[in-house]
Design an enzyme around this catalytic site. Structure first.
Site, PDB file in Angstrom:
ATOM      1  N   GLU A 177       0.790  -1.226   0.000  1.00  0.00           N
ATOM      2  CA  GLU A 177       0.000   0.000   0.000  1.00  0.00           C
ATOM      3  C   GLU A 177       0.828   1.286   0.000  1.00  0.00           C
ATOM      4  O   GLU A 177       0.340   2.310  -0.488  1.00  0.00           O
ATOM      5  CB  GLU A 177      -0.941  -0.003   1.218  1.00  0.00           C
ATOM      6  N   SER A 455     -50.195 -27.885  35.040  1.00  0.00           N
ATOM      7  CA  SER A 455     -49.855 -28.656  36.242  1.00  0.00           C
ATOM      8  C   SER A 455     -48.505 -28.316  36.846  1.00  0.00           C
ATOM      9  O   SER A 455     -48.151 -28.874  37.891  1.00  0.00           O
ATOM     10  CB  SER A 455     -49.899 -30.158  35.916  1.00  0.00           C
TER      11      SER A 455
END
Length: 809
Positions: A177, A455
């Protein structure tokens, strides 16, 4: 003369314009300078809060199987190798595993990088050795990253410091770069000229930007391509170079550059990109992997390795060639590197949570105590209670069982949903949360699906009965039809699930088989207020209307609320507030808050001990019995099924010694599913639990509880081997003061009473020759007594005669 004056005037105007331009440029430059320094020296990035699972703790006796350990290492992306020279590697030798850990900073303590020698016997750790001295006897692996709570711009990053960045990565970046990075002052005139010529002559398009300019563009400016933006970029690059060192600039670049996208989340910086593409920290990457990351700088979308693997490979090789021609690597390194595959992970996880349902629970708890802005921009580290092994097992078992159920009845069960919640009963830590099948949409059924629980509330009735000391586990209760009126309602006539009544049955049998009629009769006798009070004591803060139907579970609760209730049963009456967070640490490692144990004794231990026995009978002979077709019976599991009207909801809640788990199944539109708790939720529960390393239920026996042999028919004391005798726990205050003849014979032997009132028959022989030793003492006498019920005379059939015998023994 006039011409001369005109020329002078024009010159003066030009000078003023030029001076004004310089002044304007100076002011503009000062403004840009302020912008540059303000962000560079201030808060450069909004760092998301990172959420971590619990660290796996390894010590002698830890319930960790070899498969558990290897699964954890896989989730942490450790590599199986022939040696353990590098962090993040392990060697598998069966019952012995060598692990080279990465180390981790927990804020208040640091786990060092170390090599562990871990030996297991198949079910638990039996020995741990380490290359680091440890006074605690506990070694911890680093915690798995669960996900993040992201900033407003949906950017994610893992900050890295330049000294810790591998040199090959820096070499690859500079070679590709900006080869003159260490020589220019922010702008490369040669690079700009080369780019202009290439672009004008139709050659490969080039940017000509230095690393500093790229940083400025990403850090300060918009992506628009205008002359003004390029001018600003160059000027700001010069200012950055004027104020900061090359190392400062390079470190900022390494953390800022965009290297990918994961859904809505932007992957910024090489630290996060390493995790995203390879599942490993940056310092564990090899040369080809680092070259690949550098190649992404040119275009992370174009070189996406999952969409364009060929282009990605070519770009990586270009970076490697750049390193070769600049002398950063030699020919052999280059030849070896280009032969290597990309080796990216199959599916990225960074940016999106591994376990979104659990993360949602964490997020909600955090919102109760923190501002959103603090969570999304301060770089907090949140250490949770999540157990990745339990969570992964729950996810797999839930999805598999749901598919099996749908396959059996696709017409009725298409779109079936559900939830699973799992906690540690000993401290209330939430270990796993499944909020539904399919993609997480934000509706977390573990928290948001409040449905009738059926239940599952029956144990409250039976606990109240046992704690009242008016009933024991085998007390006879009626399961005959019942009708309740009043409270502004018509006659309520509940029915059993099978439509039958079952006469008089023992209390624990009624609970094990979930008889509605017996439960309603018992609960109505004990009182609705007592039921509601116990429900609140279990942590349910809802406003409960005092309708009789609540005795059969006509209360809307979430799976998480049910988990909190059953945790109390599993912890002998101690209630730990369910929690998903252990601690929160700021970006500097300072602990902000610890979430310690919040515990209180909610229910009497004696009553809970008896209830545990009753819930274990549910699993042995009642509605949960199918569990033992898969799970070992010596686990002494406890649990309860739940089914609501028209089979709209299927529930099961139960626990081993180390896990309490709740499962709910149903349709989001509340339409019937045709599954009971035993046929729907229980199979899910079983499949979840069989994936885990379970410990047996071994509740601590309170001092006011005794185990006694009791005659089921009469409720009197009996003995092992006597007909109809059952061995049950009882509150000491409810132990009967009478015994059967068989019980007396087995317990105390056949002896003549040495004193006391002894009645003789016509031959002068004692009518009964036993005396008592194990009965309550009459007050202030120092003696004990018992009433013995004699059998009828076998010849005359005369009724029995009660005789009382005394003993001070």
């Amino acid at each position: 003369m006039n011409l001369s004056r005109g020329f002078a005037f024009i010159s003066m105007v030009l000078v003023i314009i030029i001076l004004a331009g310089f002044v304007g440029l100076g002011i503009y430059t000062v403004r840009l300078d302020y912008i540059v320094r303000d962000k560079f020296e201030g808060k450069r990035w909004e760092i998301p809060a990172k959420v971590f699972a619990r660290p796996l703790e390894l010590f002698n006796g830890a319930l960790v199987t070899p498969d558990n350990l290897k699964q954890e290492l896989k989730l942490l992306n450790y590599k199986k190798t022939d040696n353990y020279e590098s962090p993040g590697t392990y060697v598998d030798k069966g019952s012995m595993v060598y692990v080279h850990t990465r180390g981790f900073d927990f804020g208040d303590s640091t786990e060092p990088e170390q090599v562990l020698e871990i030996t297991t016997d198949g079910q638990q750790v039996i020995d741990v050795r380490s290359t680091q001295q440890n006074g605690t006897g506990i070694a911890r692996l680093e915690p798995i990253l669960v996900g993040g709570i992201y900033p407003r711009h949906n950017e994610d990053r893992v900050l890295i410091q330049l000294p810790k960045v591998p040199q090959p990565l820096i070499d690859a970046l500079i070679a590709t770069e900006d080869r003159k990075f260490y020589n220019h002052h922010g702008v490369s005139l040669r690079g700009i000229a080369r780019a202009m010529v290439s672009n004008m002559t139709g050659g490969p398009r080039q940017g000509g930007s230095t690393l500093t300019q790229q940083l400025v563009k990403n850090f300060y400016l918009s992506p628009e391509r205008t002359l003004k933006r390029k001018a600003n970029e160059a000027l700001m690059a010069l200012l950055v170079e004027m104020h900061y060192s090359k190392n400062d600039i390079l470190e900022a670049y390494l953390n800022e550059v965009n290297l990918g996208q994961n859904g809505n989340y932007s992957i910024n910086g090489f630290g996060l990109a390493s995790q995203f593409y390879f599942g490993q920290p940056l310092n564990e990457l090899k040369l080809p992997q680092m070259a690949f990351l550098v190649g992404l700088v040119k275009g992370p979308s174009l070189y996406n390795p999952w969409r364009n693997p060929k282009l990605a490979l070519e770009r990586r090789n270009v970076v490697l060639h750049n390193m070769l021609v600049t002398g950063r690597i030699d020919q052999q390194q280059y030849d070896d590197a280009i032969k290597t595959k990309l080796n990216v992970i199959k599916k990225p996880t960074i940016g999106q949570s591994l376990f979104p349902d659990f993360l949602d629970v964490v997020r909600r708890q955090l919102k109760e105590e923190y501002q959103e802005v603090d969570l999304t921009s301060e770089g907090l580290r949140i250490f949770t209670t999540l157990d990745p092994i339990v969570q992964t097992s729950a996810n797999k078992a839930f999805d598999t069982t749901i598919k099996q159920l749908i396959k059996r009845n696709p017409k009725k069960l298409e779109g079936l949903q559900g939830a699973v919640t799992i906690a540690n009963p000993e401290n209330g830590e939430i270990l796993a949360v499944v909020g539904g099948s399919g993609m997480f949409t934000g509706f977390n059924r573990a928290l948001d699906a409040k449905r009738q629980v059926g239940s599952l509330l029956k144990p409250i009735v039976y606990f109240n009965a046992l704690e009242s000391q008016r009933y024991t586990l085998i007390s006879p209760i009626s399961d005959a039809p019942v009708s309740i009126t009043g409270m502004g309602m018509k006659d309520w006539k509940p029915k059993n699930y099978d439509g039958q009544s079952h006469g008089t049955v023992p209390l624990n049998y009624a609970l094990a088989h979930s008889y509605n009629l017996a439960t309603v009769r018992l609960g109505w006798e004990l009182g609705i207020p007592s039921f509601i009070n116990t429900l609140h004591t279990l942590g349910i803060d809802e406003d409960i209307k005092p309708y009789p139907s609540i005795l059969l579970g006509a209360v809307n609760l979430s799976p998480m609320q049910v988990l909190g209730m059953y945790q109390v049963y599993a912890a002998n009456g101690f209630r730990y507030a369910p929690r998903s967070i252990r601690s929160v640490v700021d970006a500097k490692g300072n602990p902000l808050q610890r979430y310690g144990l919040n515990v209180r004794q909610s229910l009497d231990p004696g009553g809970v001990y008896l209830l545990n026995y009753a819930l274990q009978q549910v699993m042995r002979s009642g509605t949960g019995a199918s569990a033992y077709a898969t799970l070992p019976s010596n686990l002494n599991l406890a649990g309860k099924s739940g089914t609501t009207n028209d089979a709209r909801d299927s529930w099961f809640a139960g626990y081993s010694g180390n896990y309490v788990a709740v499962v709910w199944l149903g349709h989001d539109d509340n339409s019937p599913i045709g599954l009971t708790g035993s046929s729907g939720a229980l199979p899910v529960w079983i499949n979840v639990m069989k994936q885990l390393n379970l410990a047996p239920v071994e509740p601590v026996q309170p001092t006011d509880v005794q185990w006694q042999w009791i005659d089921q028919a009469s409720g009197n004391l009996s003995a092992q081997g006597c007909p109809g005798a059952t061995y049950i726990p009882m509150l000491a205050s409810t132990v009967p003061g009478q015994a059967t003849p068989c019980g007396m014979l087995h317990l105390y032997g056949s002896q003549e009473a040495p004193y006391g009132e002894t009645e003789l028959d016509e031959n002068g022989q004692p009518v009964y020759q036993q005396y008592a030793r194990r009965v309550p003492e009459p007050a202030n006498t120092g003696e004990a007594s018992i009433n013995l019920e004699l059998p009828p005379d076998p010849e005359t059939g005369k009724p029995p005669v009660v005789r009382r015998f005394w003993s001070s023994e």
